[in-house]
Design an enzyme around this catalytic site. Sequence first.
Site, PDB file in Angstrom:
ATOM      1  N   ALA A  88      -2.116  36.374  -5.014  1.00 34.04           N
ATOM      2  CA  ALA A  88      -3.333  35.508  -4.906  1.00 34.04           C
ATOM      3  C   ALA A  88      -4.513  36.075  -5.854  1.00 34.04           C
ATOM      4  O   ALA A  88      -4.406  37.500  -6.305  1.00 34.04           O
ATOM      5  CB  ALA A  88      -4.041  35.519  -3.414  1.00 34.04           C
TER       6      ALA A  88
ATOM      7  N   GLY B   4       1.381  36.685  -2.685  1.00 29.93           N
ATOM      8  CA  GLY B   4       1.595  35.161  -2.793  1.00 29.93           C
ATOM      9  C   GLY B   4       2.416  34.513  -3.777  1.00 29.93           C
ATOM     10  O   GLY B   4       3.019  33.460  -3.458  1.00 29.93           O
TER      11      GLY B   4
ATOM     12  N   GLU C  76       5.869  34.883  -1.934  1.00 26.10           N
ATOM     13  CA  GLU C  76       5.702  33.990  -0.919  1.00 26.10           C
ATOM     14  C   GLU C  76       6.002  32.476  -1.406  1.00 26.10           C
ATOM     15  O   GLU C  76       6.817  31.539  -0.852  1.00 26.10           O
ATOM     16  CB  GLU C  76       4.292  33.716  -0.147  1.00 26.10           C
ATOM     17  CG  GLU C  76       4.185  35.084   0.469  1.00 26.10           C
ATOM     18  CD  GLU C  76       2.612  35.312   1.283  1.00 26.10           C
ATOM     19  OE1 GLU C  76       2.797  35.270   2.472  1.00 26.10           O
ATOM     20  OE2 GLU C  76       1.664  35.332   0.541  1.00 26.10           O
TER      21      GLU C  76
ATOM     22  N   GLU D 257       0.344  43.319   0.313  1.00 23.08           N
ATOM     23  CA  GLU D 257      -0.941  43.085   0.888  1.00 23.08           C
ATOM     24  C   GLU D 257      -1.561  44.251   1.434  1.00 23.08           C
ATOM     25  O   GLU D 257      -2.458  44.418   1.794  1.00 23.08           O
ATOM     26  CB  GLU D 257      -0.994  41.824   1.644  1.00 23.08           C
ATOM     27  CG  GLU D 257      -0.936  40.477   0.963  1.00 23.08           C
ATOM     28  CD  GLU D 257       0.523  40.043   0.435  1.00 23.08           C
ATOM     29  OE1 GLU D 257       0.297  38.955   0.000  1.00 23.08           O
ATOM     30  OE2 GLU D 257       1.401  40.832   0.530  1.00 23.08           O
TER      31      GLU D 257
END
Length: 207
Positions: A65, A110, A113, A133
């Site tokens: 992200a 992300g 993911e 994270e």
Amino acid sequence: MSECVLYEHRGPVGYLTINRPKALNALNEEVLQSLENTIHLINNDKTIKVVILTGSGEKSFVAGADIAAMKDMTPVQARDFSRLGQRVFRAIETARPVTIAAINGYALGGGCELAMACDIRIASEKAKMGIPEVTLGVFPSFAGTQRLPRLVGLGYAKEMLATAKKVPAEEALRIGLVNHVVPADQLMERCEALAAEICQHSTAAIA
């Protein structure tokens, strides 16, 4: 769609590319919204049987992200951003065509993911994957905590989540995080060969 997400199709195969190479293809709201719109477009095109998803450039699939965009978010904005990512990744996971992640470099946070939301993952030998994270004092917000243990098992998933370990391609293959590892210059060729094999069969039956 916008310039940060590129889409084209050649016959029954769609090519979906996250196009922010200067930001290592990091995910921001614009990218996620564009991904959602594109997946909706693809689902409505009955001619598409397979979608190959990758990132622009040679360094990164998706580095995660966009932290620069997230750092000034209010709690409500952060919640909404997380929910957007969850919704988009679920749309990819349940998309009508088969989705293949062509992991050409870093797939972190992300990005990892996103790869896990795809049906099949093929990695370049240069790829590295991880859920880091915890180093930022937050947790994976796009359902990585759910998809990771389904792929690699609960114990290894907990280790990756707790240590922020970055897994090289060969280890990702060994633990079941990816299906295949290939030389970097053969990545798209291998994805296209698999797509061609899939396209020989009924999409409805595969779905």
